[in-house]
Design an enzyme around this catalytic site. Structure first.
Site, PDB file in Angstrom:
ATOM      1  N   ARG A   1     -55.341  -9.278  16.916  1.00 45.10           N
ATOM      2  CA  ARG A   1     -54.450 -10.405  17.240  1.00 45.10           C
ATOM      3  C   ARG A   1     -53.186 -10.356  16.389  1.00 45.10           C
ATOM      4  O   ARG A   1     -52.107 -10.740  16.862  1.00 45.10           O
ATOM      5  CB  ARG A   1     -55.161 -11.742  17.078  1.00 45.10           C
ATOM      6  CG  ARG A   1     -54.348 -12.915  17.622  1.00 45.10           C
ATOM      7  CD  ARG A   1     -55.143 -14.201  17.675  1.00 45.10           C
ATOM      8  NE  ARG A   1     -55.962 -14.348  18.848  1.00 45.10           N
ATOM      9  CZ  ARG A   1     -55.590 -14.937  19.981  1.00 45.10           C
ATOM     10  NH1 ARG A   1     -54.368 -15.444  20.094  1.00 45.10           N
ATOM     11  NH2 ARG A   1     -56.401 -15.022  20.999  1.00 45.10           N
TER      12      ARG A   1
ATOM     13  N   GLU B   1     -54.117 -23.961  17.622  1.00 36.22           N
ATOM     14  CA  GLU B   1     -53.561 -22.966  16.708  1.00 36.22           C
ATOM     15  C   GLU B   1     -52.040 -22.820  16.750  1.00 36.22           C
ATOM     16  O   GLU B   1     -51.417 -22.630  15.700  1.00 36.22           O
ATOM     17  CB  GLU B   1     -54.217 -21.609  16.985  1.00 36.22           C
ATOM     18  CG  GLU B   1     -55.668 -21.563  16.604  1.00 36.22           C
ATOM     19  CD  GLU B   1     -56.337 -20.279  17.082  1.00 36.22           C
ATOM     20  OE1 GLU B   1     -56.861 -19.546  16.224  1.00 36.22           O
ATOM     21  OE2 GLU B   1     -56.334 -20.015  18.302  1.00 36.22           O
TER      22      GLU B   1
END
Length: 838
Positions: free
Chosen positions: A370, A777
């Site tokens: 990620r 997030e």
């Protein structure tokens, strides 16, 4: 800051009030007056849906958290609040004092003979699996031979009280029941990477001809940075309560983001089938990723004791032990070498990220992936290569943390943006805007097309205008020219964050819906509540689909015997996945009730709908309205099932690791923040003066909760980059192991001016739940604007010709060192002061 106002109305069971004829107010006027009253009272975000949605608390309205009253009155039960049997055992852990070595001897018989000890267990006492690695092996439940970090569990002690268990551990270690051969520890991830010491193989994503861009570039900008880790510092520490059952199983109450994984690991450790383990989570006192994989070991240990003794077992980690024994956000070492043209537009280049993974894989493979996916942030990299290394060190295995590697990846390109701007002599915002994804350059380095480009550009431009960026820039530049010591900085940084688990199979969810004969509704789903309001949003989804007041819908604790095989509540996907699963259950049940009503009441099936607690069929004079409770009772008497399961799997996503190309994300969430700071360049101390945020949540499920998530995420991100410093001594022992030595942001760190707004008018382009977007997030990375503003202020010491290297966290010490380094390279210090006139 806004004060969030509870916009909910009376419960569904309360009789509707008639309009007050004395004041001659219609129902619509009364609602309008109430809305205005609420706005004046709290200046809270009002629903963008209809007045009816706001009245009933449906999805789309600003509704208070479903446990808010319980939170503030102390009635919300956390793990340590749960009542346990009178003979419940309490556990304490013996932790390794060294970071690397070999366990030569462990005499548990002597430990069991200590006063007050009921049982003690170590590696040899595990009946089933001894490795509880969540994805890849490498996480032994207890040390067998090799010690891999200071804080690794050697053995566990069970006693009749928590104090007795802890005293027994101290006495056992003092009595020398453990013998360790200490060996040198590897604590430098860069050196480990150079030696090829990885927890997982290196991965590469690259475009065609990336090398050629560096050869032919008018300018090559390069640099490196260290991005520090972060402690989760959840208010409720790691805790669990395990009770044995009559069928050789256990019931596990745990503060846990991934109940199904804990069910699996507990069953494997005990050597029993999965169905013999039930895991329940009603709520957590915070998680932030720290309870996704690293809540399971304590449940496994407590379950082992519970099955050996036949007594309930409770384990809770004191704060210092919790911080030493659990992993953190991965620290990263980033490097970049980018080809840019004369206008500062990136043509290509290479980026390398090295994640400090600790001693085992845990989730590091996906986390570094990620970071690589987000090494572009909101900018087109052109023909680029991104390389990700997963370095092994002798520290606790680092793990998930809000953003899951994305923030660390974004830091590298945001550093590059500032550096490019100084090289070409432009304002950093100008360079950022030139590099944003745009028509013709809308494909990422891993092959995914970036959609909603107009939203990205409009968001940045609107925030640029609403924050008076350019007027403030002129004021700040003029101020810095006259102020030799205090320097001010300004930065606008965007966020583009991909939403989906990068492990494709995790993008699924289930739900279980029950309707009782009085018309009340109960919903259960696979997500967990850690304070973020997920349960509230799911209740709102059910209320909207069934056209009921929120008070008619109740949510129950997440349990593995209600919805099985669930994914973790992580990757910002809780509402996306579980909301769609709950809606699926509602739609199926609603269709069944419509079919029944069409036959039972002889109504037109096609024109049927649920509205304000009624089944409505027909139009105008032929309209018929049947109360929800009456419909449900009739369906029950007609032997129609009033229970339904729902399921959802995210479509379209895929990723080929072999080629490093694919579409790993269902969609992107966007945002941007402007931060202004002031620095005392003689001490390094600084103040965040003002923050303006505009954030994209699509069509918000709950504006009140979403604004709270944006505010909280920003502050947590700011803390990660400024004050939260993890420190280990030379032997590899964590020394920042409590609030006295580890500084999270406090109320006093809030910017005096803190403007937060949700972007409106841009529903999600993908078919998410009611076209909303994830909000867990993405706001975290808005905090990068503060770090960039600090660099901007420091750059004024070099007349904006150089952006200093500023590793994170950017503590006052690091800021001071950066200021001194700039002064040593640039003239004009110390400043010349005129003598006062006599």
């Amino acid at each position: 800051m806004r004060t969030l106002t509870n916009l909910s109305k009376a419960p569904a069971t309360a009789p509707a009030r008639e309009p007050d004829t004395a004041t001659d107010l219609s129902a619509d006027a009364a609602r309008a007056r109430q809305a205005q009253h609420d706005r004046i009272k709290g200046d809270g975000p009002l629903a963008r849906e209809t007045a009816q949605a706001a009245t009933h608390g449906h999805a789309g309205s600003a509704r208070a958290h479903e446990s808010a009253v319980k939170h503030v009155t102390g009635r919300a039960a956390y793990i340590d609040d749960l009542k346990a049997p009178a003979d419940c055992l309490h556990l304490a852990l013996a932790l390794s004092p060294v970071a690397h070595g070999r366990l030569i001897r462990l005499d548990l018989d002597r430990v069991r003979a200590l006063p007050g000890v009921v049982d003690a267990v170590g590696f040899d006492d595990v009946l089933g699996h001894t490795d509880i690695g969540p994805v890849f092996p490498g996480d032994p439940i207890f040390v067998e031979d090799e010690i891999s970090y200071a804080g690794q569990v050697l053995f566990a002690v069970a006693a009749d009280s928590h104090a007795a268990a802890r005293d027994a551990v101290k006495a056992a270690l003092a009595a020398g029941v453990v013998e360790i051969d200490e060996q040198p520890a590897s604590l430098d991830p860069v050196a480990a990477a150079e030696r090829g010491e990885f927890v997982r193989p290196t991965h590469v994503q690259q475009g065609v001809d990336w090398k050629a861009t560096l050869v032919d570039a008018p300018l090559v900008v390069e640099g490196e940075q260290f991005v520090g880790g972060q402690e989760h510092f959840y208010l409720e520490g790691q805790a669990c309560l395990v009770t044995p059952t009559e069928d050789e199983g256990v019931v596990v109450h745990t503060s846990n983001q991934h109940p199904s994984e804990t069910q699996k690991l507990v069953a494997e450790v005990l050597g029993i089938p999965f169905h013999a383990v039930t895991v329940e989570v009603r709520r957590m006192g915070g998680g932030f990723g720290g309870k996704e994989t690293q809540a399971s070991p304590w449940a496994c240990i407590a379950a082992l004791i519970a099955r050996r003794t036949g007594r309930a077992a409770r384990l809770r980690l004191p704060r210092a032990e919790d911080m030493r024994v659990t992993g953190k956000r991965h620290p990263f070492h980033n490097r970049y070498r980018l080809a840019v043209d004369e206008r500062g537009v990136i043509q290509g280049g290479e980026i390398t990220v090295i994640g400090d993974c600790g001693y085992s894989p845990d989730l590091s493979d996906a986390i570094v992936d990620r970071a690589m996916f987000h090494a572009d942030n909101a900018y087109s990299l052109g023909a680029a290569r991104v390389t990700g290394h997963r370095a092994r060190t002798h520290t606790a295995s680092n793990t998930a943390f809000r953003g899951f590697g994305g923030p660390q990846g974004m830091m590298v390109i945001e550093a590059a943006m500032d550096d490019i701007a100084r090289r070409v002599g432009e304002d950093p915002l100008t360079v950022r805007k030139r590099n944003l994804y745009r028509q013709g350059r809308d494909i990422t380095h891993y092959g995914q097309t970036v959609e909603q480009l107009g939203l990205l550009h409009e968001l940045v431009e609107r925030l640029e205008a609403n924050s008076d960026y350019w007027a403030r820039r002129e004021t700040i530049t003029a101020f810095n020219a006259k102020s030799p010591v205090i320097k001010r900085g300004l930065a606008l940084t965007p966020v583009k964050f991909g939403i989906s688990f990068t492990a494709k199979h995790l993008n699924q969810a289930g739900a279980l819906l029950h309707v009782y004969t009085d018309g009340s509704v109960q919903i259960n789903h696979g997500g967990t509540e850690m304070g973020q309001g997920l349960h509230t949003k799911i209740c709102q989804v059910v209320a909207r689909e069934l056209s009921l007041d929120m008070e008619a819908v109740r949510i129950t604790a997440t349990r593995t015997d209600k919805v099985p095989n669930t994914s973790p509540t992580a990757a910002s996907s809780g509402a996306d996945l579980n909301g769609m699963a709950a809606r699926d259950a509602c739609l199926t049940l609603k269709a069944r009730l419509f079919d029944f009503a069409a036959e039972h009441y002889a109504l037109d099936r096609e024109a049927m709908r649920l509205e304000a607690g009624h089944l409505v069929a027909g139009e105008g004079e032929s309209e018929r309205r049947i109360p929800w409770g009456e419909l449900v009772q009739a369906a029950y008497l007609g032997r129609v099932s009033l229970s339904e399961k729902g399921f959802y799997a995210t479509p379209l996503i895929h990723y080929d690791r072999g080629t490093g190309q694919g579409r790993p994300f269902y969609y992107f969430a966007f945002g941007a923040a402007v931060a202004e700071v002031s620095i005392d360049t003689l001490s390094g101390e600084y103040q965040v003066e003002r923050v303006d945020i505009l954030h994209d949540v699509g069509d918000s499920l709950n504006p009140a909760i979403d604004i709270g998530q944006v505010e909280g995420g920003f502050i947590q991100g700011m803390g990660w980059l400024t004050s939260e410093e993890l420190k280990w001594n030379e032997a590899g022992r964590l020394i920042s192991d409590g609030p006295a030595t580890y500084k999270i942001p406090t109320y006093g760190d809030l910017p005096p001016v803190f403007n937060v707004e949700l972007m409106e008018g841009h529903p999600n382009s993908m078919a998410s739940i009611y076209r909303s977007k994830a909000v867990g997030e993405p706001p975290f990375m808005l905090g990068i604007s503060v770090w960039s503003a600090l660099r901007d202020a420091l750059a004024s010491l070099a007349d904006y010709r150089e952006a200093p290297r500023l590793d994170t966290p950017a503590t006052p010490e690091r800021v001071l060192l950066a200021a001194e380094a700039l002064r040593s390279r640039h003239s004009g210090w110390p400043p010349a002061f005129e003598e006062p006139t006599p």
